[in-house]
Design an enzyme around this catalytic site. Structure first.
Site, short mmCIF file in Angstrom:
data_model
loop_
_atom_site.label_atom_id
_atom_site.label_comp_id
_atom_site.label_asym_id
_atom_site.label_seq_id
_atom_site.Cartn_x
_atom_site.Cartn_y
_atom_site.Cartn_z
N ASN A 221 -69.76 -6.09 26.16
CA ASN A 221 -69.47 -5.57 27.49
C ASN A 221 -68.88 -4.17 27.32
O ASN A 221 -67.92 -3.99 26.56
CB ASN A 221 -68.49 -6.49 28.21
N HIS B 75 -65.61 -4.98 20.88
CA HIS B 75 -65.80 -6.31 20.29
C HIS B 75 -67.20 -6.81 20.59
O HIS B 75 -67.76 -6.57 21.66
CB HIS B 75 -64.76 -7.31 20.80
P1 5GP Z 1 -64.45 -8.76 27.34
O1 5GP Z 1 -64.38 -9.35 28.72
O2 5GP Z 1 -63.54 -7.57 27.19
O3 5GP Z 1 -65.86 -8.46 26.89
O4 5GP Z 1 -63.98 -9.90 26.35
C1 5GP Z 1 -62.65 -10.09 26.01
C2 5GP Z 1 -62.55 -11.46 25.41
O5 5GP Z 1 -61.33 -11.57 24.73
C3 5GP Z 1 -62.59 -12.59 26.45
O6 5GP Z 1 -63.68 -13.45 26.17
C4 5GP Z 1 -61.25 -13.28 26.28
O7 5GP Z 1 -61.33 -14.67 26.43
C5 5GP Z 1 -60.83 -12.86 24.88
N1 5GP Z 1 -59.40 -12.76 24.69
C6 5GP Z 1 -58.51 -12.11 25.50
N2 5GP Z 1 -57.27 -12.22 25.01
C7 5GP Z 1 -57.37 -12.95 23.86
C8 5GP Z 1 -56.41 -13.40 22.90
O8 5GP Z 1 -55.21 -13.14 22.98
N3 5GP Z 1 -56.88 -14.13 21.85
C9 5GP Z 1 -58.21 -14.43 21.71
N4 5GP Z 1 -58.57 -15.15 20.65
N5 5GP Z 1 -59.14 -14.01 22.60
C10 5GP Z 1 -58.72 -13.29 23.66
#
Ligand code: 5GP
Length: 111
Positions: A84, A97
């Site tokens: 994303n 990520h």
């Molecule tokens: P994005 O929405 O930015 O593409 O994805 C961020 C991801 O990070 C989400 O799927 C969310 O669940 C994960 N995430 C957010 N905070 C944490 C955390 O503290 N630990 C872990 N393991 N995953 C996290």
């Protein structure tokens, strides 16, 4: 600084499944599939579109590690990578990520 830097620095816990000098992979805390791994560079690149030519080796490293990690998880024949990029594309953590999603059906086009 984002929560992913805290995970890299081992200031908050995560289920780390792979780590080297350049990257780290750990389980997503709120999984969107039975297998949901986040693969991140240790360098805090905010989003893919911020990567520069200097980051080419890091990005290549991540791509190669996808194969290694999915083989380790036994899902190398069917997985999806999602990046994303930006708030309107549902990016919530501004540290680049790769989502590695597996072990559920996938549809096309993606949502
Ligand atoms: P994005 O929405 O930015 O593409 O994805 C961020 C991801 O990070 C989400 O799927 C969310 O669940 C994960 N995430 C957010 N905070 C944490 C955390 O503290 N630990 C872990 N393991 N995953 C996290």
């Amino acid at each position: 600084m984002t929560v992913f830097m805290n995970i890299i620095n081992k200031e908050i816990p995560a289920d780390i499944i792979y780590e080297d000098d350049i990257c780290m992979a750990f389980l997503d805390v709120n999984p969107s599939a039975p297998t949901h791994v986040l693969l991140i560079p240790k360098k805090p690149i905010k989003k893919l579109s911020d990567a520069s030519p200097d980051d080419q080796a890091i990005l290549g490293h991540l791509m190669v590690k996808v194969g290694e990690i999915t083989r380790k998880l036994g899902c190398e024949d069917a997985f999806r990578i999602v990046i994303n990029n930006g708030k309107d594309a549902q990016q919530t953590v501004f540290h680049l990520h790769l989502h590695i999603l597996a072990d559920r059906p996938f549809h096309w086009p993606p949502g």
